[in-house]
Design an enzyme around this catalytic site. Structure first.
Site, short mmCIF file in Angstrom:
data_model
loop_
_atom_site.label_atom_id
_atom_site.label_comp_id
_atom_site.label_asym_id
_atom_site.label_seq_id
_atom_site.Cartn_x
_atom_site.Cartn_y
_atom_site.Cartn_z
N GLY A 93 0.64 -1.23 -0.04
CA GLY A 93 -0.08 -0.05 -0.06
C GLY A 93 0.76 1.37 -0.04
N GLY A 94 0.24 2.30 -0.18
CA GLY A 94 0.93 3.65 -0.09
C GLY A 94 1.35 4.15 -1.40
CB ALA A 170 7.71 5.43 5.49
N GLY A 172 4.11 0.92 4.86
CA GLY A 172 3.07 0.59 3.82
C GLY A 172 3.04 -1.19 4.09
N GLY A 183 5.99 -3.46 5.39
CA GLY A 183 6.00 -3.17 6.78
C GLY A 183 6.50 -1.68 6.92
CG LEU A 184 8.42 -0.76 10.62
CD1 LEU A 184 9.85 -0.43 10.76
CD2 LEU A 184 7.50 -1.01 11.64
CB ALA A 185 11.26 2.31 5.79
CB CYS A 201 4.55 9.17 1.97
SG CYS A 201 6.06 8.02 2.72
#
Length: 237
Positions: A93-94, A170, A172, A183-185, A201
């Site tokens: 997503g995102g 971030a 997604g 997941g995440l960053a 984003c």
């Protein structure tokens, strides 16, 4: 970085979350995506427990399937080639984001039904995890009312709050057969100049930051961040 709007409440913590942890070190986005997919299948088949994959990517811009995402790529192919930045499509997503060395990327492969979570609650939990991790290093993270991810208030004191907040993490995700992917960053000691090649984003006018920009010489090393994130995720939800 998710298509799910903020707002769902995080469920109370219900105990430990047993996780297998796989640290890929530094790896290309495409290679790590294949590891994700293989792990997702093994979790789905009951061959491995829920798994947390940790990685630092080689410089890469990932572009989601959202219609507007490609318009948020600002640099030409020649410029990106000179900078050593790859561009890869993604099914999370995102919108669009950058990954590179000095940024901790975490891919939790989790059975959301066993956690009693829908996608919205899961995203809020990931935000809570990062806020708690930052707090361990005396950095105050917070949610932003209109967007997913974790933000820090580091802008000029006389600026409106929306301009003071800068994104440090971030997020997604994708959920397939009720098991999470992506997941995440978290920006730890990332080359922040690389973010100038995109609208991060897809948020026009919003800025990003890193622990290095906030903490300078007090910035914890990547091993400490990995340990803190792993410990917090294992605490539960």
């Amino acid at each position: 970085m998710s298509d799910v709007p903020p707002g769902a409440e995080v469920r109370p913590k219900t105990g430990a979350l047993p996780l297998a942890v796989v640290d890929l070190g530094r790896m290309s986005y495409a290679a790590a995506l294949e590891v994700q997919r293989q792990t997702h299948q093994r979790v789905l088949d009951g061959l491995t427990p829920p798994t947390l994959i940790l990685v630092e990517h080689n410089p890469v811009i990932t572009v989601s399937q959202r219609q507007s995402a490609t318009s948020h790529l600002l640099a030409s192919a020649d410029v990106l080639s000179q900078m050593g930045i790859e561009v890869c499509p993604t099914d999370r997503g995102g919108d669009i984001t950058y990954h590179g060395p000095g940024q901790l990327v975490a891919y939790p492969i989790l059975r959301l039904s066993e956690m009693g979570m829908n996608v919205g609650r899961y995203m809020r939990w990931l935000e809570e995890v990062i806020i708690d991790v930052l707090a361990r290093f005396d950095v105050i993270g917070q949610r932003e009312a209109s967007h997913t991810g974790v933000w820090v208030d580091v802008g000029p004191a006389d600026a409106p709050q929306v301009m003071r907040l800068r994104k440090i993490c971030a997020m997604g995700v994708r959920v397939r057969r009720n098991i999470s992917l992506h997941g995440l960053a978290l920006n730890v000691d990332t080359d922040m100049s690389h973010f100038a090649t995109i609208v991060p984003c897809g948020l026009v006018g919003r800025q990003v930051t890193s622990l290095r920009q906030i903490m300078a010489e007090r910035t914890p090393d990547m091993a400490a961040i990995k340990a803190a994130l792993t410990a917090r995720m294992m605490q539960g939800y």
